[in-house]
Enzyme design. Structure first.
Site, PDB file in Angstrom:
ATOM      1  N   CYS A 168       0.619  -1.191   0.117  1.00  0.00           N
ATOM      2  CA  CYS A 168      -0.007   0.092  -0.009  1.00  0.00           C
ATOM      3  C   CYS A 168       0.933   1.358  -0.081  1.00  0.00           C
ATOM      4  O   CYS A 168       0.362   2.281  -0.139  1.00  0.00           O
ATOM      5  CB  CYS A 168      -0.794   0.116   1.163  1.00  0.00           C
ATOM      6  SG  CYS A 168      -2.039  -1.538   1.376  1.00  0.00           S
ATOM      7  N   HIS A 247      12.127   1.135   5.989  1.00  0.00           N
ATOM      8  CA  HIS A 247      11.968  -0.198   5.674  1.00  0.00           C
ATOM      9  C   HIS A 247      12.415  -1.174   6.724  1.00  0.00           C
ATOM     10  O   HIS A 247      13.715  -1.020   7.194  1.00  0.00           O
ATOM     11  CB  HIS A 247      12.636  -0.666   4.387  1.00  0.00           C
ATOM     12  CG  HIS A 247      12.011  -1.909   3.859  1.00  0.00           C
ATOM     13  ND1 HIS A 247      11.832  -3.114   4.459  1.00  0.00           N
ATOM     14  CD2 HIS A 247      11.784  -1.956   2.242  1.00  0.00           C
ATOM     15  CE1 HIS A 247      11.396  -4.258   3.330  1.00  0.00           C
ATOM     16  NE2 HIS A 247      10.890  -3.362   2.269  1.00  0.00           N
ATOM     17  N   HIS A 337      -2.049  20.232   6.337  1.00  0.00           N
ATOM     18  CA  HIS A 337      -3.017  19.002   6.058  1.00  0.00           C
ATOM     19  C   HIS A 337      -2.339  17.985   6.113  1.00  0.00           C
ATOM     20  O   HIS A 337      -1.100  17.469   5.695  1.00  0.00           O
ATOM     21  CB  HIS A 337      -3.458  19.218   4.855  1.00  0.00           C
ATOM     22  CG  HIS A 337      -4.168  20.672   4.334  1.00  0.00           C
ATOM     23  ND1 HIS A 337      -5.279  21.155   4.741  1.00  0.00           N
ATOM     24  CD2 HIS A 337      -3.606  21.702   3.759  1.00  0.00           C
ATOM     25  CE1 HIS A 337      -5.644  22.332   4.505  1.00  0.00           C
ATOM     26  NE2 HIS A 337      -4.519  22.710   3.664  1.00  0.00           N
ATOM     27  N   HIS A 341      -2.945   7.341   4.914  1.00  0.00           N
ATOM     28  CA  HIS A 341      -3.387   6.245   4.098  1.00  0.00           C
ATOM     29  C   HIS A 341      -4.634   5.457   4.852  1.00  0.00           C
ATOM     30  O   HIS A 341      -4.656   5.108   6.151  1.00  0.00           O
ATOM     31  CB  HIS A 341      -2.187   5.171   4.058  1.00  0.00           C
ATOM     32  CG  HIS A 341      -2.814   3.645   3.774  1.00  0.00           C
ATOM     33  ND1 HIS A 341      -3.419   3.577   2.576  1.00  0.00           N
ATOM     34  CD2 HIS A 341      -2.639   2.423   4.343  1.00  0.00           C
ATOM     35  CE1 HIS A 341      -3.290   2.140   2.353  1.00  0.00           C
ATOM     36  NE2 HIS A 341      -3.175   1.614   3.431  1.00  0.00           N
ATOM     37  N   HIS A 370     -14.753   5.509   4.019  1.00  0.00           N
ATOM     38  CA  HIS A 370     -16.042   5.250   3.844  1.00  0.00           C
ATOM     39  C   HIS A 370     -16.663   5.236   2.336  1.00  0.00           C
ATOM     40  O   HIS A 370     -17.464   4.411   2.036  1.00  0.00           O
ATOM     41  CB  HIS A 370     -16.786   6.367   4.582  1.00  0.00           C
ATOM     42  CG  HIS A 370     -18.426   6.252   4.644  1.00  0.00           C
ATOM     43  ND1 HIS A 370     -19.299   6.570   3.570  1.00  0.00           N
ATOM     44  CD2 HIS A 370     -19.268   5.615   5.353  1.00  0.00           C
ATOM     45  CE1 HIS A 370     -20.556   6.571   3.981  1.00  0.00           C
ATOM     46  NE2 HIS A 370     -20.367   5.797   4.841  1.00  0.00           N
ATOM     47  N   ASN A 374     -10.250   0.967   1.040  1.00  0.00           N
ATOM     48  CA  ASN A 374      -8.792   0.923   1.066  1.00  0.00           C
ATOM     49  C   ASN A 374      -8.736   0.385  -0.543  1.00  0.00           C
ATOM     50  O   ASN A 374      -8.722  -0.755  -0.679  1.00  0.00           O
ATOM     51  CB  ASN A 374      -8.319  -0.343   2.213  1.00  0.00           C
ATOM     52  CG  ASN A 374      -6.824  -0.474   2.044  1.00  0.00           C
ATOM     53  OD1 ASN A 374      -6.093   0.465   1.122  1.00  0.00           O
ATOM     54  ND2 ASN A 374      -6.339  -1.201   2.943  1.00  0.00           N
TER      55      ASN A 374
END
Length: 470
Positions: A168, A247, A337, A341, A370, A374
């Site tokens: 992702c 990572h 802002h 994710h 919503h 995802n």
């Protein structure tokens, strides 16, 4: 005398020339987003409550206990009933996918979003110098990048990167690749394409750590047009300020917490382990530790250092066992802002708590989860689109993006808004006025709550008593 004057002039002006060249070269390495296009599938691919329930209930390998678990998961997920799924689900063939189903799913996204992006920006496919494609869970031959090159007839010398398995957080990896190319190539256009293929990745077994992914992931994608052309900086939407990648793949616990694998019956699926929240928190902390000095003002860093020192010193001196509140960095001193994710409600809540954000700050991520669910690596751009549609983004504002991915990775970057953004003709245009809704509760519990009252010894699945007609 003339020689001395020339020597003095050289000593004075040559360092200035070198300094000017360094500054000029740095300006040519800037990374700008000219435009981006989030993908909205057609309405016949919407996964409303009733259809989603039928898809889950028609699985032959799930029992009552698994149904109860999934009902609880979807009710608390924060996902609404306007999200989208792959066409294979509407054919009732999600357990028997073909390669063509996966490729067709990607082609539909490519042809819609890339064409809209190029048409709106006025850029010809022949002008694209760099192409980066990231689709984590589909590796086709020829590559998906090659399919785009073939369809749009890109130049033979286009620089191509095709990423798989990045999870992702892959879209920021794509941006980082473009950023690095821009350091050595002047006046170029780059196209970054980010999505996920759901058609071949429906899990048909009953392992709870793997059936959870069926509830969370939805169809989506984004095409992003970037450039380092100095002449186009006033047309750009965003300018990249910094990007940090963390990572933790060297740690077994982090590596194994989120991975594609087979269950005990040999059914392929996507495993979400119990150690995932811990791995995500650890990766987030390490990532923030590196990016914080790059994005926050010195005064805030000094304030935090002083408060931390005083707290430690005071705690050692205290004899009453009273511990002062833990000092918190105020990210809003350098960020306007927060683009989070949409990995799930728990992910959004966790980042909100760790960064001490308000409901206003996390609203874009909650609403994106919503409305679209995802959508893997592309979810960040739907969140950004929400901010743009709400006319929140003003010239000079700074947007922090934070993403997580299998591996385990946490990637973040800071964008500066180059010009006022409003009246967006983006993926949110037809529904932005209805967001945020008064309630994010979905009707799953109302329609399928009867499952919680069933007895395992007498339960009979009504959806398996007759053939299913899509």
């Amino acid at each position: 005398m003339d020689f001395l004057l020339l020597a003095y002039a050289f000593l004075i002006f040559y360092p200035l020339f070198v300094l000017w060249r360094m500054i000029d070269m740095k300006r040519d390495r800037e990374c700008y987003i000219l435009d981006y296009e989030c993908y909205k599938p057609t309405d016949d691919r919407k996964l409303d409550t009733e259809f989603s329930g039928r898809v889950i209930l028609r699985s032959k390998h799930l029992g009552l206990n698994e149904y109860k678990f999934l009902l609880k998961a979807i009710v608390s997920s924060g996902i609404g009933e306007q999200t989208y799924g792959p066409r294979i689900m509407f054919k009732g063939q999600e357990e028997n996918p073909a390669l063509q189903d996966s490729v067709s799913e990607m082609d539909e996204f490519f042809h819609d979003s890339i064409e809209k992006l190029l048409a709106r920006s006025g850029i010809s496919p022949k002008e694209i110098d760099v192409l980066v494609v990231n689709v984590s869970m589909l590796s086709a031959v020829p590559s998906l990048a090659a399919r785009i090159i073939n369809h749009y007839k890109l130049r033979e010398d286009v620089k191509v990167f095709n990423l798989t398995g990045m999870g992702c957080s892959a879209s920021l990896i794509s941006v980082n690749i473009v950023q690095n190319v821009f350091k050595s190539c002047k006046n170029v256009y780059a196209l970054a394409v980010t999505s996920e293929s759901l058609s071949p990745n429906w899990y048909a077994g009953n392992d709870r750590s793997m059936i959870l992914a069926n509830c969370l992931f939805r169809s989506g994608g984004c095409a992003i047009l970037l450039t380092n052309k100095r002449a186009l900086r006033n047309r750009a939407m965003f300018k990249l300020k910094c990007l940090v990648r963390t990572h933790h793949g060297a740690r077994d616990e982090s590596h194994d917490c989120c991975m594609q694998k087979e269950d005990e019956q040999g059914r392929l699926g996507f495993h979400l382990g119990k150690s995932l929240p811990k791995a995500a928190t650890r990766a987030l902390v390490d990532n923030l530790r590196e990016i914080t000095p790059k994005i926050l003002p010195v005064r805030e860093l000094l304030r935090f250092m002083v408060v931390s020192f005083v707290r430690r010193h005071w705690s050692h001196r205290s004899t009453k066992g009273v511990v002062s509140p833990k000092p918190v960095i105020n990210f809003k001193t350098g960020v306007d802002h927060f683009c989070i994710h949409t990995g799930g409600k728990a992910v959004i809540d966790g980042i909100g708590v760790n960064l001490d954000l308000t409901e206003f700050d996390v609203e874009p991520a909650r609403m994106t989860l919503h409305r679209f669910g995802n959508t893997s690596a592309s979810s960040l751009w739907y969140v950004l689109g929400y901010m743009e549609a709400k006319k929140r983004l003003k010239k000079g504002d700074r947007v922090l993006m934070i993403s997580f991915g299998a591996g385990f990775k946490c990637n973040s970057c800071l964008w500066e808004v180059v010009r006022d953004l409003g009246d967006a003709d983006n993926v949110w245009k037809d529904c932005i006025d209805s967001y945020p809704p008064k309630s994010l509760a979905n009707p799953f519990l109302e329609k399928f709550g009867w499952i919680n009252n069933e007895d395992p010894s007498t339960f009979v699945n009504p959806f398996l008593q007759a053939p299913y007609f899509p």
